[in-house]
Each structure stands twice: as structure tokens, then as C-alpha cells.
Design a protein around this motif. Structure first.
Motif, PDB file in Angstrom:
ATOM      1  N   ALA A   1      -5.379   0.580   7.257  1.00 52.87           N
ATOM      2  CA  ALA A   1      -4.513  -0.339   7.102  1.00 52.87           C
ATOM      3  C   ALA A   1      -3.304   0.150   6.311  1.00 52.87           C
ATOM      4  O   ALA A   1      -2.179  -0.555   6.496  1.00 52.87           O
ATOM      5  N   HIS A   2      -3.123   1.260   5.756  1.00 48.44           N
ATOM      6  CA  HIS A   2      -1.862   1.710   4.940  1.00 48.44           C
ATOM      7  C   HIS A   2      -1.887   3.274   4.648  1.00 48.44           C
ATOM      8  O   HIS A   2      -2.218   3.633   3.585  1.00 48.44           O
ATOM      9  N   ALA A   3      -1.824   4.010   5.630  1.00 48.01           N
ATOM     10  CA  ALA A   3      -1.511   5.504   5.473  1.00 48.01           C
ATOM     11  C   ALA A   3      -0.535   5.794   5.018  1.00 48.01           C
ATOM     12  O   ALA A   3       0.586   4.993   5.082  1.00 48.01           O
ATOM     13  N   ILE A   4      -0.351   6.805   3.718  1.00 51.55           N
ATOM     14  CA  ILE A   4       0.718   7.190   3.012  1.00 51.55           C
ATOM     15  C   ILE A   4       0.790   8.469   2.988  1.00 51.55           C
ATOM     16  O   ILE A   4      -0.136   9.220   3.240  1.00 51.55           O
ATOM     17  N   VAL A   5       2.299   9.117   2.635  1.00 48.46           N
ATOM     18  CA  VAL A   5       2.410  10.726   2.569  1.00 48.46           C
ATOM     19  C   VAL A   5       1.549  11.091   1.289  1.00 48.46           C
ATOM     20  O   VAL A   5       1.348  10.213   0.323  1.00 48.46           O
ATOM     21  N   PRO A   6       1.115  12.239   1.087  1.00 54.18           N
ATOM     22  CA  PRO A   6       0.345  12.517  -0.090  1.00 54.18           C
ATOM     23  C   PRO A   6       0.913  12.931  -1.370  1.00 54.18           C
ATOM     24  O   PRO A   6       0.210  13.388  -2.167  1.00 54.18           O
ATOM     25  N   PHE A   7       2.146  12.612  -1.534  1.00 51.68           N
ATOM     26  CA  PHE A   7       3.037  13.137  -2.584  1.00 51.68           C
ATOM     27  C   PHE A   7       2.629  12.401  -4.225  1.00 51.68           C
ATOM     28  O   PHE A   7       3.190  12.932  -5.047  1.00 51.68           O
TER      29      PHE A   7
ATOM     30  N   GLY B   1      -0.588  11.968  -4.505  1.00 48.20           N
ATOM     31  CA  GLY B   1      -2.105  12.004  -4.792  1.00 48.20           C
ATOM     32  C   GLY B   1      -3.021  10.723  -4.639  1.00 48.20           C
ATOM     33  O   GLY B   1      -3.672  10.562  -5.475  1.00 48.20           O
ATOM     34  N   GLN B   2      -2.363   9.694  -4.045  1.00 49.26           N
ATOM     35  CA  GLN B   2      -3.018   8.461  -4.092  1.00 49.26           C
ATOM     36  C   GLN B   2      -3.706   7.724  -2.930  1.00 49.26           C
ATOM     37  O   GLN B   2      -4.260   6.560  -3.034  1.00 49.26           O
ATOM     38  N   GLY B   3      -3.592   8.341  -1.558  1.00 47.87           N
ATOM     39  CA  GLY B   3      -4.051   7.907  -0.529  1.00 47.87           C
ATOM     40  C   GLY B   3      -5.596   7.695  -0.482  1.00 47.87           C
ATOM     41  O   GLY B   3      -6.006   6.346  -0.479  1.00 47.87           O
ATOM     42  N   MET B   4      -6.287   8.609  -1.037  1.00 50.65           N
ATOM     43  CA  MET B   4      -7.895   8.217  -1.161  1.00 50.65           C
ATOM     44  C   MET B   4      -8.086   7.177  -2.358  1.00 50.65           C
ATOM     45  O   MET B   4      -8.812   6.464  -2.485  1.00 50.65           O
ATOM     46  N   ASN B   5      -7.335   7.376  -3.377  1.00 46.98           N
ATOM     47  CA  ASN B   5      -7.416   6.445  -4.705  1.00 46.98           C
ATOM     48  C   ASN B   5      -7.115   5.091  -4.256  1.00 46.98           C
ATOM     49  O   ASN B   5      -7.990   4.405  -4.766  1.00 46.98           O
ATOM     50  N   ALA B   6      -6.152   5.064  -3.376  1.00 42.99           N
ATOM     51  CA  ALA B   6      -5.732   3.639  -3.193  1.00 42.99           C
ATOM     52  C   ALA B   6      -7.114   3.032  -2.167  1.00 42.99           C
ATOM     53  O   ALA B   6      -7.228   1.851  -2.169  1.00 42.99           O
ATOM     54  N   SER B   7      -7.390   3.932  -1.358  1.00 41.39           N
ATOM     55  CA  SER B   7      -8.429   3.385  -0.406  1.00 41.39           C
ATOM     56  C   SER B   7      -9.829   3.222  -1.107  1.00 41.39           C
ATOM     57  O   SER B   7     -10.336   2.104  -0.889  1.00 41.39           O
ATOM     58  N   PHE B   8     -10.114   3.813  -2.500  1.00 46.16           N
ATOM     59  CA  PHE B   8     -11.204   3.578  -3.036  1.00 46.16           C
ATOM     60  C   PHE B   8     -10.854   2.181  -3.677  1.00 46.16           C
ATOM     61  O   PHE B   8     -11.729   1.151  -4.216  1.00 46.16           O
TER      62      PHE B   8
ATOM     63  N   THR C   1      -0.195  -1.918  -1.618  1.00 44.80           N
ATOM     64  CA  THR C   1       0.088  -0.613  -1.053  1.00 44.80           C
ATOM     65  C   THR C   1       1.274  -0.424  -0.507  1.00 44.80           C
ATOM     66  O   THR C   1       1.378   0.745  -0.030  1.00 44.80           O
ATOM     67  N   ASP C   2       2.093  -1.438  -0.096  1.00 43.35           N
ATOM     68  CA  ASP C   2       3.285  -1.257   0.283  1.00 43.35           C
ATOM     69  C   ASP C   2       4.143  -0.481  -0.993  1.00 43.35           C
ATOM     70  O   ASP C   2       4.967   0.375  -0.470  1.00 43.35           O
ATOM     71  N   ALA C   3       4.031  -0.907  -1.952  1.00 46.08           N
ATOM     72  CA  ALA C   3       4.637  -0.093  -3.444  1.00 46.08           C
ATOM     73  C   ALA C   3       4.267   1.327  -3.292  1.00 46.08           C
ATOM     74  O   ALA C   3       5.204   2.111  -3.427  1.00 46.08           O
ATOM     75  N   ILE C   4       3.053   1.643  -3.096  1.00 49.43           N
ATOM     76  CA  ILE C   4       2.590   3.056  -3.405  1.00 49.43           C
ATOM     77  C   ILE C   4       3.113   3.603  -2.274  1.00 49.43           C
ATOM     78  O   ILE C   4       3.386   5.098  -2.355  1.00 49.43           O
ATOM     79  N   ALA C   5       3.161   3.203  -0.939  1.00 49.18           N
ATOM     80  CA  ALA C   5       3.934   4.081   0.214  1.00 49.18           C
ATOM     81  C   ALA C   5       5.205   4.387  -0.213  1.00 49.18           C
ATOM     82  O   ALA C   5       5.537   5.320   0.042  1.00 49.18           O
ATOM     83  N   ASN C   6       5.849   3.589  -0.691  1.00 45.67           N
ATOM     84  CA  ASN C   6       7.360   3.842  -0.970  1.00 45.67           C
ATOM     85  C   ASN C   6       7.417   4.905  -2.015  1.00 45.67           C
ATOM     86  O   ASN C   6       8.340   5.703  -2.298  1.00 45.67           O
ATOM     87  N   LEU C   7       6.401   4.574  -3.089  1.00 45.55           N
ATOM     88  CA  LEU C   7       6.365   5.583  -4.325  1.00 45.55           C
ATOM     89  C   LEU C   7       6.243   7.074  -3.873  1.00 45.55           C
ATOM     90  O   LEU C   7       6.702   7.936  -4.291  1.00 45.55           O
ATOM     91  N   ALA C   8       5.059   7.170  -2.747  1.00 50.69           N
ATOM     92  CA  ALA C   8       4.671   8.383  -2.256  1.00 50.69           C
ATOM     93  C   ALA C   8       6.169   9.115  -1.458  1.00 50.69           C
ATOM     94  O   ALA C   8       6.114  10.430  -1.808  1.00 50.69           O
ATOM     95  N   VAL C   9       6.692   8.432  -1.036  1.00 49.54           N
ATOM     96  CA  VAL C   9       8.013   9.017  -0.215  1.00 49.54           C
ATOM     97  C   VAL C   9       8.832   9.439  -1.467  1.00 49.54           C
ATOM     98  O   VAL C   9       9.402  10.705  -1.276  1.00 49.54           O
ATOM     99  N   ASP C  10       9.213   8.782  -2.561  1.00 52.27           N
ATOM    100  CA  ASP C  10      10.051   9.191  -3.408  1.00 52.27           C
ATOM    101  C   ASP C  10       9.635  10.403  -4.026  1.00 52.27           C
ATOM    102  O   ASP C  10      10.376  11.101  -4.227  1.00 52.27           O
TER     103      ASP C  10
END
Ligand code: FAD
Length: 463
Positions: free
Chosen positions: A312-318, A320-327, A360-369
């Protein structure tokens, strides 16, 4: 079908990190769960050299793990990382802690060990059936029927259920079926960075010792490029290189010979060169992976299908939240099932997406930042001044101040959206105040905090 009918059969596609945790929680709630995975059982077959072998695991991930009662088991797999060890070129490395509060740190954890532990727990449940080597090819969404192809025989099988939960990762087949369905509007975006990642490794020292400091996430920031390293329990480190694909002196397109790879490391990462004995072999043997953000909506259809995790929401790993968000997805879904007990699956899915997507939209943007922050700003003087001040605030006034990093990573009682808003405003406030000389050393710390808080409120108000 009503969601409080525990005779409901749930088909979960993908037994990765999200799917195996989800299966466990749904089974604990009493549902009949079928969990189907494309690959072989990872406890039996070694897989995936070069694909994020270890991960940064933190409080939001633990929130999901706590739901299934595996907190103590997971802790045994964790190596605490108290901060970033920053290796600037030609300078001594220095530690920049993640928080001024002693109990706030992140952990390095093996993807395989964590996934295996979740699958072991699934195996113990009578109401979970797991099948491996079956790749979902498409989902007949209206009927909640999914067709799978056997990995070895190529034979096709169809399974049906009352509800299908797609946890089949960034390349989700469930999401693809939603995308191709013409009966409802499905929005989808996929944004790639110009950088790709490649994994390398620092082997253990003698007697499983560590060749560099164990309890840190190591970063070698170089402006455009970046190298990071996370420790493993056996004394090794998994190293990840983030490098542009093209249009740079050193990039994947130009690093085509062992000599060029060595030359690049000699120039940019000379201290790492001696730590990676098989640099050239690993560089050419391990794949280069893309880094992308996927956003889509809706996450559900026909009251029978829902996607979660990277699907639903793959993000870049910067961050360190992709798995954390999925959990955390699993914990949020669990809360929604409680709050909407007895309602239809459609109502549950709607409520879940409404509650979760802004975060999840917010963490996607934060991860790119954070990609830009890590490779460029961690080395800058102003950034270091800001971090020092934030650490002092957190240590002296632990109840009153949380940096953006702490809000995102450790403050799991607020959503990513709120963490993003507050965190960005604070960052802007501190950087402006430092730059304008409005936080002189002579000022007592409490007064500095009051000024920062006031400036943050003004920024939040203006936004
Ligand atoms: P996945 O882990 O991808 O699992 C999906 C599962 O579905 C897999 O087992 C797959 O085999 C299976 N599957 C796929 N297609 C099908 C199909 N058609 N049929 C059946 N099964 C299928 N996150 C963090 O929190 N911290 C980090 O430090 C971190 N570092 C990362 C570093 C890198 C380089 C990358 C790429 C990612 C990183 N992540 C990190 C993100 C993290 O890996 C993902 O967010 C997480 O794995 C998502 O879990 P998932 O279960 O949704 O997807």
C-alpha cells in the motif's frame, strides 16, 4: 460478511514481515487464516544476497510486535544503535546520538531472523495454514479469489476466502489487480530516486568481534553519495552504498571495472576500503536495487480486499521506517477491528484507510527529506549545532522537547503526520534562530527552549 464472525476465512498474500505479523494477529483474534508466499520457506532456503539483510527496528515496529506478545523474543535479535557514527572525509568519526533520553535508541535486526521468528509463531497456531512457492498471479477482486502459480511446477491453483489481505510488498500483485480493474477509480504513483542501492559487507573480526564500533549506525556522508553500515549479531556489518545510476563522475554507469570501484573507494571512503576485503567481487555480484515511493488509493475494494505494508505504501529507506510502518499498520488495523466491532469488512477497511493513509503519506515524504539530510546535512556545522541543542533540550527537559527524529521514531503515541508537522516546524525554527544568532551560548537552556517553542508555534500558526 460481518467482521466479528470469526469463522471468516482470511487469505493473506505474502508471508514477509507484514504478512506474517498480520497472519499471527488475525489468527489470535480467532479468524481462519491462509498465508501464501511466493518464495520458499526462508528458514530452509537461503535467499536474497544483497537485499537489505538487516534493518533499523524501532518503537513503531515494536508496537506491532507487542500486539502478538513477541516483544521479548524480538529483543534477543536486536543490536542497539544509540546514534549515527559520522565519518567525514579526512576527519575522526564522531557520534551523534539519536536522542538526549537514554532509553531512546534504534536497533539493528536481521530481516531473515525476524521473519523466521514470526513464521515460527505462525506455525504454532492451529488456525493458520502456510503455503510456500506459490506466486499470486491475479486476484478476482469481486469474488475474493486469487490464482497462484507454483514456483517449480508452474501449475496454477485458485484459493478463495471471505477476505483477501494483500501483504505482498512493493510489487504487489493484489495492488496490480486493483490497478487493472476498470470498475472503480484507482490512483497510483511511483516515484524513483535517481540513486540506487547496493549491499556490501564488512566481515567479523576474530572471535566474532566487530571491526568498527558496534552500537551505532555508521554513515559516510559525501554530498551526492552515501555509505551506511549496520551491525549484525555475528560481528559483521551490512554496508549499503547509495549512488546515482548516471550523470556523475562516480555512478553505477561508470563504475564498470574493479579498478574503478577501488579508485572510487580510495577517494571517497578510504577508511572503509580496508574493512571490505571483497569489495570488487561484492560490488559486481550483488544487485543494484532501485529506491522508490509508491502511493495509491483506495487500499480496499468490494469490501473483500485490502492492501497493507509496502503493497500500500512503499517508501525509501532513509528514515528506517518501512518495516516499522508496516508493523504499525497491523496495530492500527487491530485497533480499528476493536473500534468497529460487528461492522462490515467494508466499513472496517474504510475506517482503516481513513485513519492510516495521512500517516503513511507523511512518512513517505519525511523519508525522502531524510535522504538529503543524511547525505548532505549530517556533515554540516549548522546541522551539528542544531543536533547538539536538541540533545541538550531532550536531556534537560525530557517531557518538554522531542526532536523531529524522536517524534518520528520514538513517539509512537502520535501519528507520522503530526510528527512531520511539528518536527518540520521545529527544524525551521531552530535553524533560523541559530542562523540569526538568536540563541547565543550565554542564554540559559530553558530560555532557549522557550524561544524555540514560541518560534515553532508561530511557524505552525502561519502554515
Ligand atoms: P516485503 O518485506 O517485501 O514482503 C512481501 C512478501 O510477499 C515477500 O515475502 C514476498 O516474497 C511476497 N510476495 C511478493 N509477491 C508475491 C506474490 N505475487 N505472491 C505471493 N507472495 C508474494 N524498513 C525499516 O523499517 N527499517 C530499515 O532500516 C529499512 N531498511 C531498508 C533498506 C532497504 C535497502 C530497503 C529496500 C528497504 C528497507 N526497509 C526498511 C523497508 C522494509 O524492507 C519494508 O518496508 C518491509 O520489508 C515491508 O514489509 P512487507 O511485508 O510489506 O513487504
Amino acid at each position: 460478511m460481518n467482521s466479528n464472525n470469526t469463522q471468516s476465512s482470511i487469505l493473506i498474500i505474502g508471508a514477509g514481515l507484514c504478512g506474517s505479523l498480520l497472519a499471527l494477529r488475525m489468527a489470535q483474534r480467532g479468524y481462519q487464516v491462509q498465508l501464501i508466499e511466493k518464495r520458499p520457506d526462508l528458514r530452509e532456503v537461503h535467499q536474497d544476497a544483497g537485499r537489505s539483510i538487516n534493518l533499523a527496528f524501532s518503537d513503531r515496529g515494536m508496537k506491532g510486535i507487542k500486539r502478538v506478545g513477541l516483544e521479548e523474543e524480538v529483543k534477543k535479535l536486536c543490536i542497539p544503535m544509540h546514534g549515527r557514527m559520522i565519518h567525514n572525509l579526512g576527519a575522526e568519526p564522531f557520534m551523534s546520538n539519536y536522542s538526549g533520553r537514554d532509553n531512546e535508541y534504534i536497533n539493528s535486526i536481521s530481516r531473515t531472523d525476524l521473519n523466521a521468528m514470526l513464521l515460527d509463531a505462525c506455525d504454532k497456531m492451529d488456525n493458520i495454514e502456510i503455503k510456500y512457492n506459490l506466486a499470486c498471479k491475479n486476484v478476482s477482486l469481486e469474488e475474493a479469489k486469487a490464482t497462484f502459480e507454483d514456483y517449480t511446477t508452474k501449475e496454477q491453483t485458485t484459493f478463495s476466502a471471505d477476505v483477501i489481505l494483500g501483504a505482498d510488498g512493493a510489487g504487489s500483485s493484489v495492488r496490480k489487480s486493483m490497478f487493472l480493474n476498470k470498475n472503480f477509480l484507482f490512483s497510483f504513483s511511483q516515484d524513483y530516486l535517481t540513486h540506487g542501492y547496493k549491499e556490501l559487507s564488512i566481515p567479523p573480526a576474530e572471535n566474532n568481534g566487530y571491526r568498527t564500533f558496534k552500537n551505532a549506525l555508521h554513515i559516510w556522508p559525501r554530498g551526492e553519495d552515501m555509505l551506511i553500515a549496520l551491525p549484525n549479531l555475528d560481528g559483521s556489518f551490512t554496508v549499503t552504498l547509495f549512488l546515482p545510476y548516471s550523470d556523475s563522475d562516480y555512478c553505477y554507469d561508470t563504475l564498470t571495472t574493479p579498478e574503478m570501484v577501488t579508485e572510487y573507494f580510495e577517494k571517497e571512503f578510504p577508511d572503509v576500503l580496508e574493512l571490505i576485503p571483497n569489495l570488487a567481487e561484492e560490488f559486481f555480484e550483488n544487485p543494484t536495487g532501485p529506491l522508490g515511493t509508491i502511493k495509491c488509493s483506495p487500499w480496499h475494494c468490494y469490501g473483500k480486499n485490502l492492501i497493507l505494508g509496502d503493497a500500500a505504501h512503499a517508501i525509501v529507506p532513509f528514515y528506517g521506517q518501512g518495516m516499522n510502518a508496516s508493523f504499525e499498520d497491523v496495530a492500527v488495523f487491530d485497533d480499528i477491528l476493536d473500534a468497529h466491532e460487528g461492522e462490515s469488512w467494508e466499513a472496517i477497511f474504510k475506517a482503516y484507510e481513513a485513519a492510516r493513509k495521512p500517516d503513511t503519506d507523511a512518512i513517505a515524504n519525511l523519508a525522502v527529506d531524510n535522504f538529503h539530510e543524511m547525505k548532505e546535512h549530517t556533515a554540516s556545522d549548522l546541522f551539528q549545532q542544531k543536533r547538539k541543542l536538541e540533545m541538550a533540550f531532550e536531556a534537560e527537559f525530557p517531557e518538554d522537547y522531542h526532536s523531529k527524529y524522536s517524534l518520528v521514531t520514538f513517539k509512537e503515541d502520535i501519528g507520522y503526520k503530526e510528527a512531520k508537522m511539528r518536527g518540520r516546524a521545529q527544524d525551521k525554527a531552530i535553524l533560523n534562530l541559530l542562523d540569526d544568532g538568536k540563541l547565543p551560548d550565554t542564554l540559559p537552556l530553558k530560555e532557549k527552549l522557550n524561544i524555540v517553542n514560541k518560534e515553532t508555534q508561530d511557524i505552525l500558526h502561519d502554515d
